[in-house]
Design a protein around this motif. Structure first.
Motif, PDB file in Angstrom:
ATOM      1  N   PRO A   7       0.842  -1.198   0.000  1.00 50.56           N
ATOM      2  CA  PRO A   7       0.000   0.000   0.000  1.00 50.56           C
ATOM      3  C   PRO A   7       0.876   1.248   0.000  1.00 50.56           C
ATOM      4  CG  PRO A   7       0.073  -0.987   2.192  1.00 50.56           C
ATOM      5  CD  PRO A   7       0.736  -1.957   1.266  1.00 50.56           C
ATOM      6  N   PRO A   8       0.420   2.330  -0.597  1.00 48.96           N
ATOM      7  CA  PRO A   8       1.209   3.563  -0.608  1.00 48.96           C
ATOM      8  C   PRO A   8       1.383   4.088   0.820  1.00 48.96           C
ATOM      9  CG  PRO A   8      -1.038   3.970  -1.351  1.00 48.96           C
ATOM     10  CD  PRO A   8      -0.890   2.485  -1.247  1.00 48.96           C
ATOM     11  N   PRO A   9       2.513   4.736   1.098  1.00 48.16           N
ATOM     12  CA  PRO A   9       2.735   5.259   2.454  1.00 48.16           C
ATOM     13  C   PRO A   9       1.720   6.334   2.799  1.00 48.16           C
ATOM     14  CG  PRO A   9       4.376   6.123   0.918  1.00 48.16           C
ATOM     15  CD  PRO A   9       3.630   5.047   0.194  1.00 48.16           C
ATOM     16  N   GLU A  10       1.348   6.382   4.051  1.00 49.78           N
ATOM     17  CA  GLU A  10       0.382   7.384   4.503  1.00 49.78           C
ATOM     18  C   GLU A  10       1.001   8.777   4.426  1.00 49.78           C
ATOM     19  OE1 GLU A  10      -2.441   8.392   8.390  1.00 49.78           O
ATOM     20  OE2 GLU A  10      -1.232   6.555   8.309  1.00 49.78           O
ATOM     21  N   VAL A  11       0.236   9.718   3.936  1.00 52.30           N
ATOM     22  CA  VAL A  11       0.706  11.095   3.804  1.00 52.30           C
ATOM     23  C   VAL A  11       0.176  11.907   4.985  1.00 52.30           C
ATOM     24  CG1 VAL A  11       0.690  13.177   2.391  1.00 52.30           C
ATOM     25  CG2 VAL A  11       0.789  10.923   1.293  1.00 52.30           C
ATOM     26  N   TYR A  12       1.083  12.609   5.650  1.00 53.31           N
ATOM     27  CA  TYR A  12       0.715  13.428   6.800  1.00 53.31           C
ATOM     28  C   TYR A  12       0.800  14.907   6.411  1.00 53.31           C
ATOM     29  CZ  TYR A  12       1.514   9.141   9.500  1.00 53.31           C
ATOM     30  OH  TYR A  12       1.476   7.852   9.989  1.00 53.31           O
ATOM     31  N   GLN A  13      -0.059  15.700   7.006  1.00 52.33           N
ATOM     32  CA  GLN A  13      -0.033  17.142   6.761  1.00 52.33           C
ATOM     33  C   GLN A  13       0.730  17.806   7.886  1.00 52.33           C
ATOM     34  OE1 GLN A  13      -1.136  19.031   4.074  1.00 52.33           O
ATOM     35  NE2 GLN A  13       0.084  20.554   5.177  1.00 52.33           N
ATOM     36  N   GLY A  14       1.867  18.401   7.551  1.00 54.39           N
ATOM     37  CA  GLY A  14       2.674  19.077   8.543  1.00 54.39           C
ATOM     38  C   GLY A  14       2.480  20.578   8.512  1.00 54.39           C
ATOM     39  N   GLN A  15       3.194  21.265   9.366  1.00 52.73           N
ATOM     40  CA  GLN A  15       3.081  22.718   9.453  1.00 52.73           C
ATOM     41  C   GLN A  15       3.559  23.401   8.178  1.00 52.73           C
ATOM     42  OE1 GLN A  15       5.073  24.329  12.867  1.00 52.73           O
ATOM     43  NE2 GLN A  15       4.632  26.457  12.347  1.00 52.73           N
ATOM     44  N   PHE A  16       4.560  22.794   7.515  1.00 52.11           N
ATOM     45  CA  PHE A  16       5.134  23.413   6.320  1.00 52.11           C
ATOM     46  C   PHE A  16       4.943  22.562   5.070  1.00 52.11           C
ATOM     47  CE2 PHE A  16       7.528  25.069   9.948  1.00 52.11           C
ATOM     48  CZ  PHE A  16       7.398  26.438   9.744  1.00 52.11           C
ATOM     49  N   GLY A  17       3.984  21.675   5.100  1.00 54.18           N
ATOM     50  CA  GLY A  17       3.713  20.857   3.925  1.00 54.18           C
ATOM     51  C   GLY A  17       3.474  19.397   4.280  1.00 54.18           C
ATOM     52  N   PHE A  19       4.201  15.257   4.272  1.00 54.80           N
ATOM     53  CA  PHE A  19       5.362  14.397   4.402  1.00 54.80           C
ATOM     54  C   PHE A  19       4.904  12.959   4.625  1.00 54.80           C
ATOM     55  CE2 PHE A  19       4.259  15.620   8.713  1.00 54.80           C
ATOM     56  CZ  PHE A  19       4.449  14.465   9.458  1.00 54.80           C
ATOM     57  N   THR A  20       5.809  12.026   4.376  1.00 46.93           N
ATOM     58  CA  THR A  20       5.538  10.613   4.640  1.00 46.93           C
ATOM     59  C   THR A  20       6.575  10.084   5.621  1.00 46.93           C
ATOM     60  OG1 THR A  20       6.900   9.923   2.759  1.00 46.93           O
ATOM     61  CG2 THR A  20       4.540  10.239   2.348  1.00 46.93           C
ATOM     62  N   ILE A  21       6.235   8.988   6.259  1.00 44.40           N
ATOM     63  CA  ILE A  21       7.136   8.339   7.210  1.00 44.40           C
ATOM     64  C   ILE A  21       7.679   7.067   6.568  1.00 44.40           C
ATOM     65  CG2 ILE A  21       7.277   7.158   9.439  1.00 44.40           C
ATOM     66  CD1 ILE A  21       5.290   9.167  10.523  1.00 44.40           C
ATOM     67  N   THR A  22       8.980   6.981   6.447  1.00 45.65           N
ATOM     68  CA  THR A  22       9.621   5.850   5.796  1.00 45.65           C
ATOM     69  C   THR A  22       9.943   4.743   6.797  1.00 45.65           C
ATOM     70  OG1 THR A  22      11.866   6.697   6.130  1.00 45.65           O
ATOM     71  CG2 THR A  22      10.670   7.453   4.167  1.00 45.65           C
ATOM     72  N   GLN A  23      10.318   3.588   6.268  1.00 49.60           N
ATOM     73  CA  GLN A  23      10.725   2.490   7.135  1.00 49.60           C
ATOM     74  C   GLN A  23      11.989   2.857   7.903  1.00 49.60           C
ATOM     75  OE1 GLN A  23       9.017  -0.300   7.836  1.00 49.60           O
ATOM     76  NE2 GLN A  23      10.599  -0.592   9.393  1.00 49.60           N
ATOM     77  N   SER A  24      12.844   3.649   7.280  1.00 45.51           N
ATOM     78  CA  SER A  24      14.053   4.110   7.959  1.00 45.51           C
ATOM     79  C   SER A  24      13.708   4.967   9.174  1.00 45.51           C
ATOM     80  CB  SER A  24      14.929   4.902   6.986  1.00 45.51           C
ATOM     81  OG  SER A  24      16.062   5.419   7.642  1.00 45.51           O
ATOM     82  N   ASP A  25      12.687   5.817   9.029  1.00 43.91           N
ATOM     83  CA  ASP A  25      12.230   6.641  10.155  1.00 43.91           C
ATOM     84  C   ASP A  25      11.760   5.755  11.304  1.00 43.91           C
ATOM     85  OD1 ASP A  25      12.637   9.042   8.756  1.00 43.91           O
ATOM     86  OD2 ASP A  25      10.648   8.929   7.837  1.00 43.91           O
ATOM     87  N   ARG A  26      10.982   4.739  10.964  1.00 43.59           N
ATOM     88  CA  ARG A  26      10.443   3.847  11.985  1.00 43.59           C
ATOM     89  C   ARG A  26      11.558   3.062  12.669  1.00 43.59           C
ATOM     90  NH1 ARG A  26       4.944   3.221  11.792  1.00 43.59           N
ATOM     91  NH2 ARG A  26       3.901   4.240  10.037  1.00 43.59           N
ATOM     92  N   VAL A 193       4.981   1.478  23.980  1.00 39.55           N
ATOM     93  CA  VAL A 193       3.603   1.369  23.490  1.00 39.55           C
ATOM     94  C   VAL A 193       3.115   2.664  22.842  1.00 39.55           C
ATOM     95  CG1 VAL A 193       3.000  -0.400  25.185  1.00 39.55           C
ATOM     96  CG2 VAL A 193       2.687   2.003  25.776  1.00 39.55           C
ATOM     97  N   GLN A 194       3.980   3.650  22.738  1.00 37.31           N
ATOM     98  CA  GLN A 194       3.595   4.904  22.098  1.00 37.31           C
ATOM     99  C   GLN A 194       3.636   4.740  20.582  1.00 37.31           C
ATOM    100  OE1 GLN A 194       6.131   8.194  23.099  1.00 37.31           O
ATOM    101  NE2 GLN A 194       4.794   9.728  22.196  1.00 37.31           N
ATOM    102  N   ALA A 195       2.723   5.375  19.890  1.00 36.06           N
ATOM    103  CA  ALA A 195       2.700   5.317  18.425  1.00 36.06           C
ATOM    104  C   ALA A 195       4.011   5.850  17.859  1.00 36.06           C
ATOM    105  CB  ALA A 195       1.526   6.125  17.887  1.00 36.06           C
ATOM    106  N   ILE A 196       4.579   5.132  16.919  1.00 37.98           N
ATOM    107  CA  ILE A 196       5.882   5.499  16.361  1.00 37.98           C
ATOM    108  C   ILE A 196       5.884   6.880  15.705  1.00 37.98           C
ATOM    109  CG2 ILE A 196       7.482   4.933  14.478  1.00 37.98           C
ATOM    110  CD1 ILE A 196       7.369   2.049  15.335  1.00 37.98           C
ATOM    111  N   PRO A 197       4.860   7.252  14.908  1.00 38.75           N
ATOM    112  CA  PRO A 197       4.891   8.584  14.280  1.00 38.75           C
ATOM    113  C   PRO A 197       5.049   9.736  15.267  1.00 38.75           C
ATOM    114  CG  PRO A 197       3.221   7.222  13.242  1.00 38.75           C
ATOM    115  CD  PRO A 197       3.703   6.457  14.442  1.00 38.75           C
ATOM    116  N   ALA A 198       4.570   9.552  16.491  1.00 38.96           N
ATOM    117  CA  ALA A 198       4.679  10.627  17.485  1.00 38.96           C
ATOM    118  C   ALA A 198       6.132  10.963  17.775  1.00 38.96           C
ATOM    119  CB  ALA A 198       3.959  10.210  18.772  1.00 38.96           C
TER     120      ALA A 198
END
Length: 217
Positions: A7-17, A19-26, A193-198
């Motif tokens: 599935p395509p990566p989820e797109v998040y709306q940030g303050q300046f545009g 962005f997506t979260i990559t596997q490297s980020d996780r 147990v905290q969500a990784i994107p946070a």
């Protein structure tokens, strides 16, 4: 033979545009949290050896401290902090404290823990590691409003500065050390147990700050 499509990566709306979260980020967040857990467990074991043993094996504290320091270093190199200067400063503090610890461990005839306890002025070197750790506590308290990190942000300097100037009784130091070790474990466990994107934060802010930095060059 069918080919499974991701599935395509989820797109998040940030303050300046966006962005997506990559596997490297996780992966970076997982490493950060694993480092915190190893550091917390090492610190808790060392604290327990001191608090619950009338004749603690102080030589065992040195490898535990080394494990704590290395794990903390891993977390400091994978933590997400918007201010690059602050991030770098915490890493430098950790490096200074680590180098001071190595020098003391090699040069002293006593175990490292006894040297630091009996010679409080050594905290002007070794203590930088705990300044860096307090920086993590402060960051987590500011970003996530966590009660345990708010308390830790106060307890760590109180204990270290209190020992440095000799104003805390031994019993008071023991109580503060016990609270520190306990809340550090609570903090590390809650991170699992905290969500990784946070923990990744708003990547558009990182991009914006980097563009601003490059524009000044």
């Amino acid at each position: 033979m069918t080919t499974e499509t991701l599935p395509p990566p989820e797109v998040y709306q940030g303050q300046f545009g966006e962005f997506t979260i990559t596997q490297s980020d996780r992966t970076g967040v997982i490493i950060y949290r694993a480092g915190l857990m190893v550091a917390a467990v090492s610190f808790a074991i060392g604290s327990a050896l001191i608090l619950f043993n009338n004749n603690p094996i102080v030589t065992a504290l040195t490898p535990l401290y080394a494990c704590f320091s290395l794990a903390l270093g891993v977390s400091l190199f994978t933590i997400h902090i918007y201010m690059a200067s602050l991030h770098r400063m915490l890493q430098i503090f950790w490096a200074i404290g680590s180098m001071a610890s190595v020098i003391l461990a090699i040069s002293s005839t006593e175990p490292l823990a006894l040297t630091v306890y009996n010679q409080p002025l050594t905290l002007f070197g070794v203590g930088f590691i705990f300044v860096a750790l307090t920086g993590i506590y402060f960051k987590e308290a500011f970003c996530f409003n966590r009660l345990e990190t708010k308390v830790l942000t106060l307890i760590v300097p109180l204990l270290l500065l209190g020992h440095l100037v000799g104003i805390l009784p031994t019993q008071g130091e023991s109580v503060l050390l016990g609270i520190w070790a306990t809340l550090f474990l609570v903090f590390a466990l809650r991170k699992t147990v905290q969500a990784i994107p946070a923990d990744i934060g708003d990547k558009s802010v990182f991009t914006y700050l980097e563009e601003q930095r490059l524009a000044k060059i």
